[in-house]
Design an enzyme around this catalytic site. Sequence first.
Site, PDB file in Angstrom:
ATOM      1  N   HIS A   1       0.712  -1.246   0.016  1.00  0.00           N
ATOM      2  CA  HIS A   1       0.094  -0.045   0.017  1.00  0.00           C
ATOM      3  C   HIS A   1       0.853   1.041  -0.108  1.00  0.00           C
ATOM      4  CE1 HIS A   1      -4.202  -1.374  -0.129  1.00  0.00           C
ATOM      5  NE2 HIS A   1      -3.852  -2.489   0.868  1.00  0.00           N
TER       6      HIS A   1
ATOM      7  N   HIS B   1      -6.163  -3.788  -5.392  1.00  0.00           N
ATOM      8  CA  HIS B   1      -6.277  -2.331  -5.495  1.00  0.00           C
ATOM      9  C   HIS B   1      -5.328  -2.198  -6.962  1.00  0.00           C
ATOM     10  CE1 HIS B   1      -7.489  -0.139  -2.101  1.00  0.00           C
ATOM     11  NE2 HIS B   1      -7.433  -1.334  -1.485  1.00  0.00           N
TER      12      HIS B   1
ATOM     13  N   HIS C   1      -3.912 -13.289  -3.524  1.00  0.00           N
ATOM     14  CA  HIS C   1      -3.883 -11.848  -2.727  1.00  0.00           C
ATOM     15  C   HIS C   1      -5.334 -12.091  -1.886  1.00  0.00           C
ATOM     16  CE1 HIS C   1      -4.096  -7.790  -1.298  1.00  0.00           C
ATOM     17  NE2 HIS C   1      -5.526  -7.908  -1.765  1.00  0.00           N
TER      18      HIS C   1
ATOM     19  N   ASP D   1     -13.352  14.056 -14.133  1.00  0.00           N
ATOM     20  CA  ASP D   1     -12.092  14.500 -14.595  1.00  0.00           C
ATOM     21  C   ASP D   1     -11.560  13.498 -15.924  1.00  0.00           C
ATOM     22  OD1 ASP D   1      -9.024  14.999 -13.348  1.00  0.00           O
ATOM     23  OD2 ASP D   1      -9.772  15.741 -15.145  1.00  0.00           O
TER      24      ASP D   1
ATOM     25  N   ASP E   1      -9.484  30.631 -14.139  1.00  0.00           N
ATOM     26  CA  ASP E   1      -9.278  30.433 -15.730  1.00  0.00           C
ATOM     27  C   ASP E   1     -10.545  29.405 -15.916  1.00  0.00           C
ATOM     28  OD1 ASP E   1      -6.989  27.471 -15.094  1.00  0.00           O
ATOM     29  OD2 ASP E   1      -8.813  28.196 -13.955  1.00  0.00           O
TER      30      ASP E   1
END
Lengths: 162, 813
Positions: free
Chosen positions: B188, B248, B299, B659, B703
């Site tokens: 991690h 992850h 995992h 985004d 902006d």
Amino acid sequence: MADKYNAETIITETQKRISNAFDVFDHESNKTVDVREIGTIIRSLGCFPSEADLHEIIAELEEEEPTGFVRYEKFLPTMTKILLERKFRPITEDLLLQAFEVLDQQKKGHLEPEELSKYLTQEGEPFTQEEMDEMLSAAVDPDKNVILYKDFVSMMTFDDTR
Amino acid sequence: MGCGVTKTSEFNRKFDKDGNVIPAAITMKAAVLIQRWYRQYAARMEVRRRYTWNIFQSMEYADLQDQIKLYNFLGYLMDNFTPPSSERNLISHIFRENEVCRDAEWERYFSYTNIDVPDIYSGPRLTFPLDMDQAADLVEAFKKKQQLHSRYVLQLLLETWKLLKVLPNINRVSTCHSKEITICGDLHGQLEDLLLIFYKNGMPSLEKPYVFNGDYVDRGKDSIEILLILFAFLLVFPGDVYLNRGNHEDHIINLRYGFTKEVLNKYKLHGKRILKLLQKIFSWLPLVTVIDQRVLIVHGGISDTTNLALIARVDRHRYVSALRPPKKKTPSRTNVYADSERYDEMIICKNRRGSLTFPKPFGARESFQRRSLQDFSRAVARTLEEEFEVRRRQGEFSLSSFSKSHRILSSAVSSDSEPESSEFTDTSNEEWKQILDLLWSDPMSHDGCIPNEVRGGGCYWGPDVTEGFLNRHNLQLIIRSHECKQDGYEFCHNRKVLTLFSASNYYEVGSNRGAFVRLGPDLVPYFVQYQATSMTRGLSFPQNVKRTEHTALKVLREQLFVHKSDLLSAFQEIDKENTGLICLNEWASAIERVLHLDLPWRVLHPQLVSSTTDGRLDYHGWFRDLALKKPSSEHIEQTMLETLYRHRSTLETIFRIVDTDNSGLITFEDFRQTLKLLSAYLKMEISDEVINKLVISTDTNNDGSIDIDEFMEAFRLVDKSRLERGKSLLKLMQDNQETESPQPVYSTAPQTSQCPASQPADPPASNTTDSACSQTANPPALQTADSPGSLAEDCPASQTEDLCHISVVVPPQ
């Protein structure tokens, strides 16, 4: 308002405390705890049993065929009784200090780590090495490498007050 | 004299019949007393340690639940397609397959050859093929907090990608030649731990093979450095370094848990491409490792249907994310819609069969059924199909958009010309479930196998399932990670399952040790435990407990504080006579009702409540005592701020999804849409007025775009009790605003947070990583680990009281 402190309330409050302490160790959320945690739970509720005391209690709490687990239904009444009867009363600061003084036979005002270790791992209800190491890590003054037991006792008892 | 044992006479000397002192009896009594007392003390420490651990874990679970709720919500949006819903369009892209190109096109996209490395760059300059010295130099460089230039990052990643593509799903390792194999669990992003492992155990080499068991990234702040090191060693010693995929290693998860943010902050110019390449690399990571055909390393874990033969055959790279449907190997170009109607029916039937998870009551918000990760993605694909169907009927699209959307859809739709595999056939589903199980499951102590509803994927599997699995596959041990353990490792299922966790101090400094394990030809595990901060070494066990407890409680207090409105209502409901007082029991049950954290509140109450009168708590005073100060703004009411603060992780995740070009910036319009999304999710009104105010106050760049990090920065709470330390400038700003004419606090956010003295692991200005003339108008974004529940801490003032994680490698012992 006057009813507030009757016996019933006290019992309920007590049992709530017991239930909460039990829950902390009930990992599977199925109202059972590992029998090895019983000592911790009882102590966390403010009692100071000896190991011998604990063995007795555990013997009472275990199932006829020991499963390694203790069920809440059995624990609750036993623990309630212990708390209401105020068994296993706390050890006062004075008494504790006296105990250290007894071990400090040469009246130095401090104890060597080896000295203390010898007593606590060989006498009474001996500590495991792990327990001894843990206690030493908190008790030994890092500069002088001795146990200034007077300070230690004050510090530990101060810590507990909340 | 006599037998009366009063306290003071306990240690009276005892005399034998001759009047001699019997010392032994006394010392024994003294010893017993001390032992009895100390064990009591230790027990209480243990309880504190235990509930501290509970606090961290429940916060982590709450956070996981939050994530699942968010994805459920997004899935709900997708399902309830209303044309044209701008909110939906904002997010649907993430669940669509991207342009399917040939590898050659990808290589062009990822090309690094025209990236110049300026002379002043003093970090490592890699030449390929890599050798052992370069790998070691890379480790050294990262130890010195240098950053690898994006050119080399891309190059290294490309080489890694090429290598991974030829690796099988199942790594097979042998301990012949008396080689001991070292196995590590979750890291991690905690570079200190990896460095510590290398220090204690040596770096990977021909004589020193390693298996890394996934979850290299997220939460910690050096995820990319860990990846680069591991990949470098993989390239140098491909026969001796084995990497497993963790849950992850998934780009959608990374959006929430910090890896995406880290890469974008460290690599402002090329971060987006790096992330894209990593997306592919993650999907190509092998799934499991088997040692000597006896030990399975995976995992998460297994389920009752786990079948290694099947695992060996899957096309693992098709499973890019736990939340996206598997992509098709080769795009089909025939008419997709021939069978569309029948196909729709088929899919709809499948979905009606019900979720993999059990629905659990959650509160008012959960009016729709909880889904597993698998169900969610399936639902997404189905509605895309519907969307195009609708469009087709409306004749809206042109030929070019048809072929584009066709290609997009081809990932999700079956067609006649490819008889062997239609996407959502049972095979595909089955494979996907197998993979989810491997990466997401957790062991439980009861027999059986049930869906893992806490995580939303994989299952909980019992000892009987372990037995069955080991017998079927002729194995003797499963080594897995995925769960943090206090001592770094823990056995269960009769010592047939070992959980190994290598990120020490995962929740907080002192919270847990990390561990790695060595296996020789006898396959007897040898453990090494460690803790990667020198500070904990000087502390005694009680001090350690207290320090960790301190953080846990701080986090908990914060939770209480941001739920103030709900808690207040709950208290007032109980306190009908408006006395302002409430008894402890009711306090505890009210809190549990509101927070759902399943914590022992009565045990915790002494830590959270400073005083009670007659066993009753003055709750108004209590809120005041919680000693936290919110970012304040006259323009925006407190409840709204509180809500936004509470859901800031969700908000941030949505931002990052929105985004689309991974620039870290979003437009006003998208920002507006995001807040509308959030208000729909929370079923709570966020008025246009509020949104406008937020928009205006947040446009620090002037902006027309909003910097996500800056906006999120505004949501840090300031702990009143820690005024003096490190937050000085930011705090002063806030203070000033409150005294003079009020201005929203957001606009003063991090521009001026100059941290005094040592800030660990900041990209040093001298090391231009991207381009030499990168925009420095933006302040260096604070690299804060997205650890569950903890406040972002910058400006460490390294005193023993401070709870910042300081990256110090433990010196030689």
